[in-house]
Design an enzyme around this catalytic site. Structure first.
Site, PDB file in Angstrom:
ATOM      1  N   ASP A  29      23.611  49.461  25.009  1.00 23.05           N
ATOM      2  CA  ASP A  29      23.927  48.059  25.303  1.00 23.05           C
ATOM      3  C   ASP A  29      24.885  47.474  24.256  1.00 23.05           C
ATOM      4  OD1 ASP A  29      23.773  45.805  26.797  1.00 23.05           O
ATOM      5  OD2 ASP A  29      21.800  45.178  26.077  1.00 23.05           O
ATOM      6  N   ASN A  77      23.542  47.176  38.017  1.00 25.98           N
ATOM      7  CA  ASN A  77      24.912  47.013  37.513  1.00 25.98           C
ATOM      8  C   ASN A  77      25.963  46.829  38.612  1.00 25.98           C
ATOM      9  OD1 ASN A  77      24.508  49.198  34.594  1.00 25.98           O
ATOM     10  ND2 ASN A  77      24.326  46.979  34.756  1.00 25.98           N
TER      11      ASN A  77
HETATM   12  C1  FPP Z   1      26.182  48.259  28.558  1.00 28.21           C
HETATM   13  O1  FPP Z   1      26.995  47.388  27.826  1.00 28.21           O
HETATM   14  C2  FPP Z   1      26.940  49.450  28.941  1.00 28.21           C
HETATM   15  C3  FPP Z   1      27.140  49.898  30.213  1.00 28.21           C
HETATM   16  C4  FPP Z   1      26.610  49.240  31.408  1.00 28.21           C
HETATM   17  C5  FPP Z   1      27.947  51.091  30.486  1.00 28.21           C
HETATM   18  C6  FPP Z   1      27.659  52.216  29.561  1.00 28.21           C
HETATM   19  C7  FPP Z   1      28.533  53.336  29.885  1.00 28.21           C
HETATM   20  C8  FPP Z   1      29.145  54.124  28.976  1.00 28.21           C
HETATM   21  C9  FPP Z   1      29.049  53.951  27.521  1.00 28.21           C
HETATM   22  C10 FPP Z   1      29.952  55.256  29.442  1.00 28.21           C
HETATM   23  C11 FPP Z   1      29.132  56.508  29.522  1.00 28.21           C
HETATM   24  C12 FPP Z   1      29.984  57.606  29.995  1.00 28.21           C
HETATM   25  C13 FPP Z   1      29.573  58.686  30.671  1.00 28.21           C
HETATM   26  C14 FPP Z   1      30.518  59.709  31.112  1.00 28.21           C
HETATM   27  C15 FPP Z   1      28.199  58.842  31.023  1.00 28.21           C
HETATM   28  P1  FPP Z   1      27.261  45.941  28.423  1.00 28.21           P
HETATM   29  O2  FPP Z   1      28.504  45.995  29.231  1.00 28.21           O
HETATM   30  O3  FPP Z   1      26.067  45.469  29.143  1.00 28.21           O
HETATM   31  O4  FPP Z   1      27.513  45.115  27.119  1.00 28.21           O
HETATM   32  P2  FPP Z   1      27.143  43.563  26.927  1.00 28.21           P
HETATM   33  O5  FPP Z   1      25.655  43.494  26.988  1.00 28.21           O
HETATM   34  O6  FPP Z   1      27.686  43.289  25.565  1.00 28.21           O
HETATM   35  O7  FPP Z   1      27.825  42.809  28.004  1.00 28.21           O
END
Ligand code: FPP
Length: 249
Positions: A29, A77
């Site tokens: 996160d 998501n």
């Molecule tokens: C949460 O941060 C992150 C995600 C929903 C996506 C995570 C995905 C990756 C790191 C890529 C993984 C890659 C592979 C190939 C598996 P957020 O967007 O919710 O952050 P925020 O809470 O600050 O808005």
């Protein structure tokens, strides 16, 4: 063999081999916040988050941790702006295509868990290829939860068991934990010992609801793209101090 020994020597001396978790799960996160703080679009945080995940996989492998499971995309998501969802799907596909050779070379077994049939067809193709090519690898087990929801996983397990009962292959009183686990996406994978969540939120967010029953939780304010080896080292030191009782005294 020599490469493996060299790698294991890199494990910090204060991490005790037999007190390390065998399976670490991560809720990655804070990508969006990381990017926003730098005045960049959210997607840059996701891009950076991939580098963090790759580095963590390498680190687990080096330090002798046998399984890593990451929550890449939840069933909730889809509610994000279309552009971000599209970016993530394309990112997953590209990373898989680019990294498969390296994963094979490192003997990684890769598995995707979740309702995969709802993902874009081209991503499903890459996922199938990666799972098939690496299915016999004996190294670290790398599981990526994509379009994953813990409740949805439990419901699909119930449905599959109900069908068996309907067909006369199983009696209701025969259902036990072992049978139930065999119908989860994670069948064959030991439950995580440690759940790490970055960016300070104190929630499980529908992740591995069954499998995390006795996991130790470690929550850090560090945003996912900044979760480096030192941060992981701290999490493992904290884990080593825990006294796991599994409900007993
Ligand atoms: C949460 O941060 C992150 C995600 C929903 C996506 C995570 C995905 C990756 C790191 C890529 C993984 C890659 C592979 C190939 C598996 P957020 O967007 O919710 O952050 P925020 O809470 O600050 O808005």
């Amino acid at each position: 063999m020599i490469a493996k020994l060299t790698a294991l020597q890199q494990r910090p001396a204060d991490l005790v081999g037999d007190r390390l978790p065998k399976h670490v799960a991560v809720i990655m996160d804070g990508n969006g916040r990381w990017a926003k703080r730098r005045g960049m679009p959210r997607i840059m945080g996701h891009r950076r988050g991939v580098d963090t995940l790759k580095a963590l996989l390498r680190c687990c492998d080096d330090w002798g941790i046998g399984a890593l499971t990451a929550y890449a995309f939840s069933t909730e998501n889809w509610g994000r702006p279309g552009e971000e969802v599209d970016f993530l799907m394309t990112l997953f596909e590209r990373v898989l295509r680019q990294e498969l050779q390296e994963l094979m070379a490192k003997n990684v077994r890769i598995r995707f868990v979740g309702h995969l049939q709802a993902l874009p067809a081209s991503l499903q193709t890459e996922i199938e290829r990666a799972m098939l090519d690496t299915q016999d690898n004996q190294g670290i087990q790398f599981t990526i939860a994509t379009n994953y929801g813990g409740r949805q996983e439990i419901i699909q397990a119930c449905r599959a068991i109900a069908v068996q009962i309907q067909q006369g292959n199983l009696a209701p009183e025969e259902i036990d934990e072992a049978i139930f686990e065999r119908h989860l996406y994670t069948q064959g994978l030991e439950d995580p010992d440690l759940l790490i969540r970055t960016s300070g939120e104190m929630r499980i967010s529908n992740f591995l609801l069954w499998q995390l029953a006795y996991a130790e939780m470690y929550i850090t304010e560090t945003l996912w793209p900044d979760f480096d080896r030192d941060a992981f080292h701290q999490a493992l030191l904290d884990y080593q101090q825990r006294h796991r009782r599994f409900g007993k005294l």
